[in-house]
Design an enzyme around this catalytic site. Structure first.
Site, mmCIF file in Angstrom:
data_model
loop_
_atom_site.group_PDB
_atom_site.id
_atom_site.type_symbol
_atom_site.label_atom_id
_atom_site.label_comp_id
_atom_site.label_asym_id
_atom_site.label_seq_id
_atom_site.Cartn_x
_atom_site.Cartn_y
_atom_site.Cartn_z
ATOM 1 C CG HIS A 72 -1.918 1.079 1.292
ATOM 2 N ND1 HIS A 72 -3.269 0.844 1.366
ATOM 3 C CD2 HIS A 72 -1.775 2.428 1.289
ATOM 4 C CE1 HIS A 72 -3.919 1.999 1.419
ATOM 5 N NE2 HIS A 72 -3.034 2.984 1.375
ATOM 6 C CG HIS A 206 -9.463 4.107 2.950
ATOM 7 N ND1 HIS A 206 -8.349 4.767 3.421
ATOM 8 C CD2 HIS A 206 -10.531 4.723 3.510
ATOM 9 C CE1 HIS A 206 -8.746 5.748 4.235
ATOM 10 N NE2 HIS A 206 -10.059 5.747 4.309
ATOM 11 C CG ASP A 294 -1.299 5.109 3.822
ATOM 12 O OD1 ASP A 294 -1.341 5.343 2.603
ATOM 13 O OD2 ASP A 294 -2.222 5.398 4.591
HETATM 14 ZN ZN LIG Z 1 -6.212 4.641 2.846
#
Ligand SMILES: [Zn+2]
Length: 397
Positions: A72, A206, A294
């Site tokens: 991610h 998400h 992230d």
């Molecule tokens: Zn996210």
């Protein structure tokens, strides 16, 4: 001889291999981007012609682990939630490699308007040209999904680098408020594309702060024939109640993803390390847990009106920091590694990735005593030597 970024063959000597299983002291011969041989230290004798083109790297007993797979990453830079000036710039190559990350999955988030799939793919291809393993998801937070071709089906069927849909937002004020039917439609497309192409074929979801949590996913599983593996929810450690829901989902067959974001003392979430500890202690299947960074994404905090009060940027280094935290708490390295290596490789169907093994890709990280990346090799090419980047992105100084 020192590490040469362009050696034909590399002999890694005196590695303490965690495959992730602890294999002990090994030498490894790398060539053609793969691990060609692995055996007892000093036991390989190469004929003269081969020895002449082999560069030898002495790891001096350092721990050698599979390159980390970060599932991610906002490779283009994410953000944009508080004005155009908050669009995060792209993440340069050495930010990944110096953090031991050898494979990334890039995606679009809140901003799938000013940024789009063409920019995402161009960034993925740029990282590939620079030597990183890179794939991506089609779509973004919203529906209808941002696609390069005329739909998600053809994106996944015909664009090799796109392996699933994501990050589709649910239980978040920034989502498209997708209905059950919309989620099922997209998940079925991902699943069938996975069958057709051998790609992951998942919907990477998400999860926002919304109280509905994973309710939509539970309804999707109860009301369809889709296998649980198709749903891969992320950020599930952002709230404790959401984490508990995610544990149940993992027991039911989905793989859940923890985000290695910073967690303050007043936050109601768990750090990724705390999430891994709690997950493994719960007895949920160890293979159904992944951790991602992230990186490049904006980590905004919103007030009750949905306005941003402050923001941070996700860091690729957070994965190694999480592993270090796990080791400090007494977890064996072989137990700590799978959520960063074998588990994402299996879920994402990345053949030849995630393990140190003969025939697998030579994506390898040697850790120094502090747990930082000392040597990083991607597809047999040295990117980090002695903790320093020997290869950099095109626009990195
Ligand atoms: Zn996210």
């Amino acid at each position: 001889m020192t590490a040469d970024a362009h050696s034909t063959l590399i002999l890694l000597r005196h590695a303490d291999v965690y495959a992730p299983a602890a294999l002990g002291a090994r030498d490894l011969l790398l060539g053609g981007g793969r691990v060609l041989w692995m055996g007892a230290p000093g036991s390989l004798s190469l004929p003269g012609a081969l020895a002449a083109v082999t560069c030898s790297v002495d790891l001096a007993g350092r721990r050698l682990i599979p390159g980390l797979i970060d599932g991610h990453v906002h490779v283009t830079g994410g953000g944009g939630e508080a004005g155009f000036r908050t669009r995060v710039p792209p993440v340069p190559l050495s930010r990944f490699t110096s953090a031991g990350i050898t494979s990334v999955v890039g995606l679009l988030g809140t901003d799938d308007v000013a940024r789009g799939p063409a920019e995402l793919l161009a960034t993925i291809y740029a990282l590939r040209e620079e030597g990183l393993n890179a794939w991506g998801y089609t779509g973004g937070y919203h529906l209808p999904p941002a696609t390069l071709t005329d739909g998600v089906q053809s994106d996944l069927a015909f664009i090799e680098a796109l392996i699933g849909i994501g990050e589709l937002a649910i239980s978040d004020h920034r989502s498209s408020q997708p209905t059950l039917e919309e989620l099922l439609r997209n998940a079925s497309i991902a699943h069938v594309a996975g069958l057709m192409t051998g790609k992951a074929g998942i919907v990477h979801l998400h999860l926002g702060d919304g109280a509905r949590g994973l309710e939509l996913v539970r309804r999707a599983l109860a009301g369809s024939e889709l296998p649980p593996r198709v749903f891969h929810p992320t950020h599930v450690n952002r709230r404790r109640a959401l984490f508990d829901e995610a544990l149940d989902l993992a027991r039911a067959g989905s793989t859940i993803d923890l985000t290695a974001f910073p967690v303050g003392p007043d936050d109601e979430g768990y750090t990724a390390a705390e999430g891994v500890r709690r997950y493994l202690a719960s007895g949920a299947p160890p293979e159904r847990l992944t951790v991602s960074s992230d990186a490049g994404g904006c980590l905004p905090c919103f007030d009750a009106d949905g306005r941003v009060c402050h923001m941070d940027v996700g860091s690729a280094g957070a994965l190694l920091e999480t592993i270090r935290d796990l080791l400090h708490s007494g977890m064996p390295l072989a137990v700590a590694l799978p959520p960063f290596t074998t588990n994402p490789a299996r879920l994402l169907r990345l053949t030849g990735k995630g393990s140190v093994a003969v025939g697998f890709d030579a994506d390898l990280v040697a850790l120094d005593e502090t747990g930082a990346a000392h040597t990083v090799i991607i597809k047999g090419e040295v990117h980090i030597a002695d903790g320093q980047a020997v290869r950099r992105g095109t626009f990195e100084s």
